[in-house]
Design a protein around this motif. Structure first.
Motif, mmCIF file in Angstrom:
data_model
loop_
_atom_site.group_PDB
_atom_site.id
_atom_site.type_symbol
_atom_site.label_atom_id
_atom_site.label_comp_id
_atom_site.label_asym_id
_atom_site.label_seq_id
_atom_site.Cartn_x
_atom_site.Cartn_y
_atom_site.Cartn_z
ATOM 1 N N LYS A 115 0.700 -1.173 0.162
ATOM 2 C CA LYS A 115 0.415 0.027 0.184
ATOM 3 C C LYS A 115 0.978 1.318 0.073
ATOM 4 C CE LYS A 115 -4.256 -1.667 2.599
ATOM 5 N NZ LYS A 115 -4.635 -1.364 3.693
ATOM 6 N N LEU A 116 1.996 1.182 0.785
ATOM 7 C CA LEU A 116 2.908 2.583 0.467
ATOM 8 C C LEU A 116 3.384 2.736 -0.454
ATOM 9 C CD1 LEU A 116 4.772 2.294 4.894
ATOM 10 C CD2 LEU A 116 2.261 4.058 3.213
ATOM 11 N N VAL A 117 4.364 1.740 -0.658
ATOM 12 C CA VAL A 117 4.351 1.307 -1.828
ATOM 13 C C VAL A 117 3.202 2.286 -3.659
ATOM 14 C CG1 VAL A 117 5.419 0.212 -3.638
ATOM 15 C CG2 VAL A 117 6.346 -0.669 -2.184
ATOM 16 N N VAL A 118 2.775 1.689 -3.342
ATOM 17 C CA VAL A 118 1.881 2.122 -3.729
ATOM 18 C C VAL A 118 1.140 3.912 -4.066
ATOM 19 C CG1 VAL A 118 -1.054 2.087 -5.175
ATOM 20 C CG2 VAL A 118 0.527 0.599 -4.964
ATOM 21 N N LYS A 119 1.310 4.145 -3.063
ATOM 22 C CA LYS A 119 0.488 5.867 -2.160
ATOM 23 C C LYS A 119 1.946 6.497 -3.140
ATOM 24 C CE LYS A 119 0.721 8.194 1.575
ATOM 25 N NZ LYS A 119 0.711 8.700 3.278
ATOM 26 N N TRP A 120 2.721 6.486 -2.448
ATOM 27 C CA TRP A 120 4.668 7.296 -2.563
ATOM 28 C C TRP A 120 4.930 6.583 -4.223
ATOM 29 C CZ3 TRP A 120 4.536 11.160 -0.204
ATOM 30 C CH2 TRP A 120 3.928 11.183 1.489
ATOM 31 N N PHE A 121 4.841 5.938 -4.428
ATOM 32 C CA PHE A 121 5.953 5.062 -5.818
ATOM 33 C C PHE A 121 4.966 4.878 -7.139
ATOM 34 C CE2 PHE A 121 8.927 4.134 -2.303
ATOM 35 C CZ PHE A 121 10.222 4.996 -2.683
ATOM 36 N N GLY A 122 3.783 4.961 -6.674
ATOM 37 C CA GLY A 122 2.853 4.684 -7.995
ATOM 38 C C GLY A 122 3.091 3.439 -8.189
ATOM 39 N N GLY A 123 2.760 2.542 -7.721
ATOM 40 C CA GLY A 123 3.085 0.598 -8.424
ATOM 41 C C GLY A 123 3.674 0.432 -7.735
#
Ligand code: ARG
Length: 258
Positions: free
Chosen positions: A248-256
């Motif tokens: 979830k954090l990776v998607v939030k900050w790196f977009g994928g």
């Protein structure tokens, strides 16, 4: 009613017993379990200040530290400093941990301990779109900017052994970008994960990656040598990977995904 009181007393007893075991627990309790996290808030999306919105330090590392702290019962206080001072802040006890997109190199491991790697990255050479630098060899005789104390600085020194370049050190990443744009630098070396964000805003920049091993530039949490926190945080990291919180954090900050 009586049962309730009994339960209450048992709980107090257990709490007492728990805090009695291990001096570090007792010490943390006295400090209200606050951990000081040192970082260098010049590194979007890992840690930065979105000056248009507030003066708070935000980013992937801040969210990650808070989530890990939450699991382990710590409050995290973020402290900003130059990247080159981070290891020292652990050695002098000014900070309990460092999250700064920091790579666990063998050199640094002489002074601090690291958690497992939580995000991988690669070195990237960034230039202006209108430059004719498209591969490593094209850097010959050029001025290359890097962050002081970073592994990108080491990389530049390594390149310099075979391809002569002029290396320039700066403390903050935005300064590197600025001097690249004004033409004082011909190229800079930063991580692809951080470069991505700049490409979205700065349309006249281009780049190519130069490391074949992504772990080479990945990020881990640094702790003082022999800190009991390292094992605890590794366990919490593992949990976050399993329960999907990390994703979830990776998607939030790196977009994928990575
Ligand atoms: N991963 C690189 C290193 O450990 C660069 C990290 C820079 N981090 C920062 N917050 N400026 O050297």
């Amino acid at each position: 009613m009586k049962k309730g009181i009994l339960l209450f007393l048992t709980m107090i007893l257990i709490t007492g017993l728990l805090s009695a075991c291990g001096t570090s627990n007792a010490k943390n309790a006295a400090n209200k379990k606050v951990l000081v996290m040192a970082t260098s808030a010049d590194y979007p999306p890992f840690e930065y200040v979105d000056t248009a919105k507030s003066d708070k330090i935000i980013g992937f590392d801040v969210d990650l530290a808070n989530a890990l702290g939450e699991k382990l019962g710590y409050k995290i206080n973020v402290k900003d400093m130059d990247f080159s001072g981070l290891i020292q802040s652990l050695k002098t006890g000014q900070a309990d941990l460092v999250l700064a997109g920091m790579t666990p190199t063998s050199d640094r491991k002489k002074n601090v301990d690291f958690s497992d790697v939580y995000y991988t990255a690669q070195h990237m050479i960034i230039t202006k779109k209108d430059s004719n630098i498209n591969k490593l060899e094209d850097l010959k005789g050029k001025t290359v900017g890097v962050q002081l104390g970073s592994i990108q600085e080491d990389k530049a020194k390594e390149i310099n052994k075979t391809i002569p370049i002029n290396i320039e050190d700066r403390n903050r990443i935005p300064d590197l970008i600025e001097e690249l744009k004004t033409g004082r630098f011909d190229a800079i070396i930063i991580e692809n994960t951080v470069a991505k964000g700049y490409f979205d805003k700065e349309k006249d920049l281009k780049g190519f990656t130069i490391s074949d091993n992504p772990e080479e530039a990945g990020s881990a949490i640094a702790f003082p040598k022999n800190s009991p926190l390292t094992a605890k945080f590794n366990k919490a990291l593992e949990e976050m990977k399993k329960d999907g919180e990390m994703e979830k954090l990776v998607v939030k900050w790196f977009g994928g995904k990575q």
